[in-house]
Design an enzyme around this catalytic site. Structure first.
Site, PDB file in Angstrom:
ATOM      1  N   ASP A  16      36.113  23.066  29.691  1.00  0.00           N
ATOM      2  CA  ASP A  16      36.590  23.721  30.892  1.00  0.00           C
ATOM      3  C   ASP A  16      36.798  25.195  30.522  1.00  0.00           C
ATOM      4  O   ASP A  16      36.910  25.533  29.339  1.00  0.00           O
ATOM      5  CB  ASP A  16      37.905  23.067  31.325  1.00  0.00           C
ATOM      6  CG  ASP A  16      38.548  23.765  32.498  1.00  0.00           C
ATOM      7  OD1 ASP A  16      37.868  23.966  33.515  1.00  0.00           O
ATOM      8  OD2 ASP A  16      39.745  24.116  32.384  1.00  0.00           O
ATOM      9  N   LEU A  17      36.876  26.075  31.530  1.00  0.00           N
ATOM     10  CA  LEU A  17      37.068  27.500  31.244  1.00  0.00           C
ATOM     11  C   LEU A  17      38.505  27.948  31.516  1.00  0.00           C
ATOM     12  O   LEU A  17      39.272  28.201  30.598  1.00  0.00           O
ATOM     13  CB  LEU A  17      36.082  28.336  32.068  1.00  0.00           C
ATOM     14  CG  LEU A  17      34.597  28.178  31.709  1.00  0.00           C
ATOM     15  CD1 LEU A  17      33.732  28.964  32.695  1.00  0.00           C
ATOM     16  CD2 LEU A  17      34.338  28.671  30.288  1.00  0.00           C
ATOM     17  N   ASP A  18      38.882  28.024  32.792  1.00  0.00           N
ATOM     18  CA  ASP A  18      40.178  28.567  33.178  1.00  0.00           C
ATOM     19  C   ASP A  18      41.335  27.756  32.600  1.00  0.00           C
ATOM     20  O   ASP A  18      41.385  26.531  32.735  1.00  0.00           O
ATOM     21  CB  ASP A  18      40.309  28.587  34.708  1.00  0.00           C
ATOM     22  CG  ASP A  18      39.292  29.502  35.368  1.00  0.00           C
ATOM     23  OD1 ASP A  18      38.780  30.405  34.696  1.00  0.00           O
ATOM     24  OD2 ASP A  18      39.017  29.301  36.570  1.00  0.00           O
ATOM     25  N   ASP A 188      42.319  21.449  30.225  1.00  0.00           N
ATOM     26  CA  ASP A 188      43.774  21.472  30.393  1.00  0.00           C
ATOM     27  C   ASP A 188      44.254  20.567  31.514  1.00  0.00           C
ATOM     28  O   ASP A 188      45.457  20.319  31.624  1.00  0.00           O
ATOM     29  CB  ASP A 188      44.238  22.911  30.692  1.00  0.00           C
ATOM     30  CG  ASP A 188      43.801  23.367  32.083  1.00  0.00           C
ATOM     31  OD1 ASP A 188      44.667  23.570  32.948  1.00  0.00           O
ATOM     32  OD2 ASP A 188      42.584  23.501  32.313  1.00  0.00           O
TER      33      ASP A 188
END
Length: 238
Positions: A16-18, A188
């Site tokens: 995942d990024l954010d 997250d």
């Protein structure tokens, strides 16, 4: 690092990024303020534009097109175009305004300070495994120095329904040419990243937000394979 399930063979990692590779909260706060200011200054009819108006336009669009939420970029553009027409602009003026507002949004959205720890960790991991990014958002890793670590980046909308739907997870496995069971997904969010990955047959690593506790978190529907509090902990798997 805490283990909840036995890890199997790892042949690739997806991220995942954010809020997984960097803190996205200040980015979004700043981007929203700059975006509102841009739209207010774009046309006199929009001088009172605020976040509630934008949310109202988004809600109206969602009522008529429930699946639009899978593509947050398209959803935002369509909401802006709708709102500009509601404010009295012509169809062409509204389209031009939405284009300009989205260009401004993308510029601020990509002003991300990526921690050195993230660069160091991805560099180390990429020497052992192929890496890929899977995001529900509109971050573009090529604009803030992360694309070089990834074989590719998948985004909800253009590349399938948003997580926890399995579309992008399956596409990632296909593009990596690796079985789902041999991919460790890192994120997250316990619903979109952990539960989504596990339900489609992947392994999952939860990078827990500050002060979070898996045993007291409402959306802990499925236990991850491993839990970490710092991205750098992943290098211990090498």
């Amino acid at each position: 690092m805490r283990f909840y399930r036995p890890l199997g063979t790892i042949a690739a990692l997806t991220f995942d990024l954010d809020d997984t590779l960097y803190d996205n909260r200040p980015v979004i706060d700043r981007t929203m303020q700059e975006s509102l200011a841009f739209v207010r200054g774009y046309h006199p009819a929009l001088a009172n534009f605020d976040a509630r108006m934008l949310q109202g336009w988004r809600d109206e669009l969602l009522k008529s097109e429930p699946e639009i939420y899978h593509d947050v970029t398209e959803w935002r553009w369509r909401a802006l175009e709708f709102g500009l027409r509601q404010a009295g602009l012509t169809a062409q003026e509204a389209a031009n305004g939405a284009d300009a507002a989205m260009a401004n949004f993308a510029e601020w959205r990509s002003r991300i300070d990526v921690p050195q720890e993230t660069h160091d960790t991805l560099t180390a991991l990429a020497k052992k495994w192929p890496l890929a990014a899977i995001t529900n958002g509109n971050a573009q890793p090529e604009l803030f120095g992360l694309s070089g670590y990834f074989q590719f980046a998948l985004r909800a909308g253009p590349d399938g329904r948003s997580k926890p739907y399995a579309d992008m997870y399956h596409l990632a496995a296909e593009k990596l040419n690796v079985p789902l069971a041999q991919i460790l997904h890192v994120g997250d969010d316990l619903t979109t990243d952990v539960a989504g990955a596990i339900r489609c047959g992947m392994q999952a690593c939860w990078i827990k937000p500050e002060n979070a506790d898996l045993m007291q978190t409402a959306d802990s529907r499925l236990l991850p394979h491993i839990e970490i509090s710092r991205l750098a902990s992943l290098t211990s798997l090498i």
